[in-house]
Structures are given as structure tokens and as C-alpha cells.
Design an enzyme around this catalytic site. Sequence first.
Site, PDB file in Angstrom:
ATOM      1  N   LYS A   1       8.292 -24.903  23.914  1.00  0.00           N
ATOM      2  CA  LYS A   1       8.066 -23.528  23.480  1.00  0.00           C
ATOM      3  C   LYS A   1       6.677 -23.042  23.886  1.00  0.00           C
ATOM      4  CE  LYS A   1      10.989 -23.493  19.333  1.00  0.00           C
ATOM      5  NZ  LYS A   1      11.916 -22.441  19.770  1.00  0.00           N
TER       6      LYS A   1
ATOM      7  N   ARG B   1      22.040 -26.565  17.245  1.00  0.00           N
ATOM      8  CA  ARG B   1      23.497 -26.655  17.372  1.00  0.00           C
ATOM      9  C   ARG B   1      23.930 -28.079  17.709  1.00  0.00           C
ATOM     10  NH1 ARG B   1      23.316 -22.131  21.972  1.00  0.00           N
ATOM     11  NH2 ARG B   1      21.465 -21.623  20.744  1.00  0.00           N
TER      12      ARG B   1
HETATM   13  N1  BES Z   1      14.502 -23.055  15.815  1.00  0.00           N
HETATM   14  C1  BES Z   1      14.745 -22.225  16.936  1.00  0.00           C
HETATM   15  C2  BES Z   1      15.153 -20.803  16.542  1.00  0.00           C
HETATM   16  C3  BES Z   1      14.039 -19.938  16.024  1.00  0.00           C
HETATM   17  C4  BES Z   1      13.119 -19.391  16.883  1.00  0.00           C
HETATM   18  C5  BES Z   1      13.964 -19.650  14.692  1.00  0.00           C
HETATM   19  C6  BES Z   1      12.124 -18.587  16.405  1.00  0.00           C
HETATM   20  C7  BES Z   1      12.966 -18.822  14.202  1.00  0.00           C
HETATM   21  C8  BES Z   1      12.031 -18.301  15.069  1.00  0.00           C
HETATM   22  C9  BES Z   1      15.884 -22.807  17.771  1.00  0.00           C
HETATM   23  O1  BES Z   1      15.954 -24.180  17.816  1.00  0.00           O
HETATM   24  C10 BES Z   1      15.662 -22.337  19.165  1.00  0.00           C
HETATM   25  O2  BES Z   1      14.686 -22.719  19.739  1.00  0.00           O
HETATM   26  N2  BES Z   1      16.567 -21.518  19.673  1.00  0.00           N
HETATM   27  C11 BES Z   1      16.450 -20.979  20.970  1.00  0.00           C
HETATM   28  C12 BES Z   1      17.794 -21.018  21.619  1.00  0.00           C
HETATM   29  C13 BES Z   1      17.771 -20.672  23.078  1.00  0.00           C
HETATM   30  C14 BES Z   1      17.055 -21.763  23.850  1.00  0.00           C
HETATM   31  C15 BES Z   1      19.168 -20.499  23.559  1.00  0.00           C
HETATM   32  C16 BES Z   1      15.940 -19.552  20.841  1.00  0.00           C
HETATM   33  O3  BES Z   1      16.382 -18.839  19.931  1.00  0.00           O
HETATM   34  O4  BES Z   1      15.068 -19.175  21.612  1.00  0.00           O
HETATM   35 MN    MN Z   2      14.698 -24.973  19.329  1.00  0.00          MN
END
Ligand code: BES
Ligand code: MN
Length: 498
Positions: free
Chosen positions: A280, A354
Site C-alpha cells: 500500500k 476475501r
Molecule cells: N483492508 C483493505 C480495504 C480498506 C482500504 C479498508 C482502505 C479501509 C480503508 C483491503 O484489504 C484492501 O486492501 N482492498 C483493496 C482491494 C483491491 C486491491 C481490489 C482496496 O480496496 O483497495
Molecule cells: Mn488489503
Amino acid sequence: MEFKAIIDAKARNDAGCAVVGIYEEGDLGIAARRIDTQLGGLIGKLHRDGDFSGKLGDILLLPTPAGAAAARVLLIGLGTRSDFGRKQYRKALQSTASSLGKTGASDAVVYLALEEVADLDVQYRARVVAEVFCAQLYKIPDLKTSVKPKAPRLSSVSVAVADARASKAAAEGLRIGAAIGGGLALARDLANLPPNVCTPTYLGTRAQALAKDFPSVKTKVLDESGIRALKMGAFLAVTQGSDQPPRLIVCEYRGAKKNKAPICLVGKGITFDSGGISLKDPPAMDEMKFDMSGAATVLGTMRAIAELKLPVNLVVIIATCENMPGGGAVKPADIVTTMSGQTVEILNTDAEGRLILCDAITYSRRFKPAAVIDVATLTGACIIALGNHFSGLMSNNEALADELQSAGIRADDRAWRLPIGEEFVEQLKSNFADIANVGGREGGACTAASFLSKFAKDLQWAHLDVAGTAWLGGAQKGSTGRPVPLLVDFLINHVRAT
Ligand code: BES
Ligand code: MN
Ligand code: ZN
């Protein structure tokens, strides 16, 4: 905090504080009228003179008022009478709780539940008092070394109601509200902890502690070898880059007949989501300690249900690990075999939620559940869609979705229905495996849920994406404990209905 229901006419005269409401029109609430008389018309005069308008949430503390039957009188603005409904009632109580916490009163009698609130019965009105006081007086378990501000003196809140029948209903409402408050506090405490403290191992010990505190709860914690034995290939792929060992936590509460099919709550317990190899961006990465909020809230819900001794069978399943990069971490293009047998091509290691959930949902099948509800901070896309106001709600069952949505309304912890289905599954096509773990930016919350639906299949299943609701950022940074109120309300009403 101790909560009591008392009959108005028998209200003690030596309370530390009496809390009464005034409408904006100058209309004094039932109790305010009486206290106004004791005070020689002071409250009415304050309103007429423009010193207290009665605007919703306004407060005025009258210390040691001559003639009053309480050491303090706290005036609360209720807004206009015609607008006064569930939300306004809650807001007035929020002002009440936060200002009472700043007074020297150790006990208070709240008269607001005497007010008629459209469609809200006495039990609900009392429940909200307990709920709001618990939530409002919650303190983050911080690690600041500076001198702590003094804890509020307030230790007892009485709710005045009209008669004996109402008193019984109010007592039950207070019991429910306090249980929601306790569950909410547990969830918030866990989520607020730093990720070097709140590890998967730590969550396991807290789940075991819950079983100690509530003998009706049985906890089982599986370690990596146990998870391997279950062939949870997707879950194992997420944890493999981390030095912290994973845990699969199962808490069982049997409040109903043995043969009654349980409700399963499945929680996402990523104690830190760095994104893994699909790392990230640094801004707000610290907030990824909250990525175990789903796990925290299903545990909080379990606590509330056990405290209420609700006649329901409830199983909580938590898949918990870290998502970290490293030499041994899962890579984009790796293919894993899930517990269900389906293969998944991991195109983005940041779509890890997921992956752990699909195996946890498959695991829930062994309980032959009446319904499975997973709770997860699953997608940033859900925040884009619904902001911080609504949790995303997806389901393969209309009745279940309706029940959850109404619970959210009653509990003021709302969820908004979003679609799932073949169209979104189409986006998850892989040339190399049964399914890919990401499906592009479009409809990100829906593709994530649709991925899970491929594992829920014939189960009666719903998914709550709480990415936008589980915590607040910025100056208010901290866990909200949502959706504990929604889930507890859902379970209470589910019991009534079945
Ligand atoms: N935990 C995150 C989702 C999230 C992001 C929650 C920001 C709250 C704030 C999840 O694991 C994630 O990283 N999801 C990705 C999915 C994408 C790679 C398809 C996302 O939402 O960017
Ligand atoms: Mn994630
Ligand atoms: Zn995540």
C-alpha cells in the site's frame, strides 16, 4: 455504570442531577414542567429570556438550584416537537451523557424517556439511554504517559418512567443497551490497540478470556498446523509472508435448543494490512491496524449476546493473520487451492480479506448454519460508494438482507444494500485458475462480495463491508465498534421472529 429504571412519582429527591428536556417552542417536557414549578418558573423564564433556546442538543447546567429536588438540574434542548424522533432522541442523550460526565454528579435521573417519541416504545427508549451513555463515556485505552484526566464521577443512571409496567420494560431495555455497550467497548478496545499488541495470537487469548468470563461461551483456537489440516490454502497464502503466526478462532454459544441451527458470524481479522507484495501507499497505512475490525465486532457481538443470555445459538468464526511482504510472501500470479477445492489466482496480494474469508465461510458449513454473516473491512471501493455513513450489505437471501437492514435502522447503525451476481463474477475470470481475487476498479465492493458468494453458494449468507464505518480517521481517529449495534439488534429480533 449502573442503570436503573424508576417510577417517576417515586423518583428520589436527592439525585446528583436531574436531566430534563425542553422543546424549542418553549414547551417543557413532562418532568421539566414539575421541576420548573419547584424552581419558581426559572426554566420557563430562561427560555423566554433567550438564555436557553431548546435547540436540539443544547445544554445548560443549573448548579445547586434553590428549591429543586436534585443537587443539579441539566437542561437539554430537544429541538422542535414535530421533528422529535429516534435520531433526535439519541442526539439529546449524547449531549446529556457527555455533559454529565463533566459534572461532579455521581448519579443522575434522566427524565427524557418520559417523552413521547414517535414509534419508540419504553423498552427502546430506555435501551438507547444505556447504549448512548456507554458509548459516549468510552475511553480509548491509550498508552500516553502524561497524567490521565480524572475519570467521570458518574456511576449510576436512573431512567424515570410512568408506571410499574413501563418500569419493567425499561429495565429490560437498559439490560439490552448495557450489553450492546459492553460489546461495543470490547470491539473498540481491540481495534484501537496497536498492531504490535493486537496480533492474531492476542486475539486468540482474548477470545479465550471471553469464554472464561462467560461460561456459556466455548472457545477453540487453531494454530497454523490446524489451519493446514483444514486445507485452508487461501488463508495460509495470506499469512505466509508474516512472522506472526495465524489463528482460526471459533467461539460457540448455545442459548437455544441443541438442534436449532446456529447463526454464524464470520470476522475478518487482519491485524495489519500492509498490502503484502502489492504494498500500500504510506499515507494512512497506520489505519490498517483497524483491518481486524470485523473480528473485533463479531467478538463484541458474542459478548453482548452471552451477557444477555439470548436464546439463540451463535457461532463466531475469526480468521486472523497479518498481511505482510517478505521473501516468503505470496506473490501476484500465485495460485492457491481454497478449502472449498476451488483454485484462486492471486493477482493482487492487497485483496487479502476475501482470501481469508472464503476459507472461513467454507469452514462455517460444518455448523449447518441457519445463516452466515461475514463482517469485513473489505474494500476501499465501499467507502467511495457509501462514505462513512452506511455499511455495505450484500446477500444472496432477500429475507436475511431485509432483517439486517431493519436492524441497522433500529440500532442507528445503518447498512445499504449493494448488488452481487454473475455480472461481477464475470469480472473475476482468470485464464489460469477457477477465479481471480480481483476484478478491476469498477464496482470494487460488489466484485469482492461476489467473490465471496462463490464460496457461500447455497448458504443463506450476507456480507457487511464495514470499511467505511468501522473506524474514523483524522482528529477523531479510533474505532466506532460498528456494526455491533446492528448485529445485536438483528439477533434479538431474529429470536423474536423464529
Ligand atoms: N483492508 C483493505 C480495504 C480498506 C482500504 C479498508 C482502505 C479501509 C480503508 C483491503 O484489504 C484492501 O486492501 N482492498 C483493496 C482491494 C483491491 C486491491 C481490489 C482496496 O480496496 O483497495
Ligand atoms: Mn488489503
Ligand atoms: Zn485488508
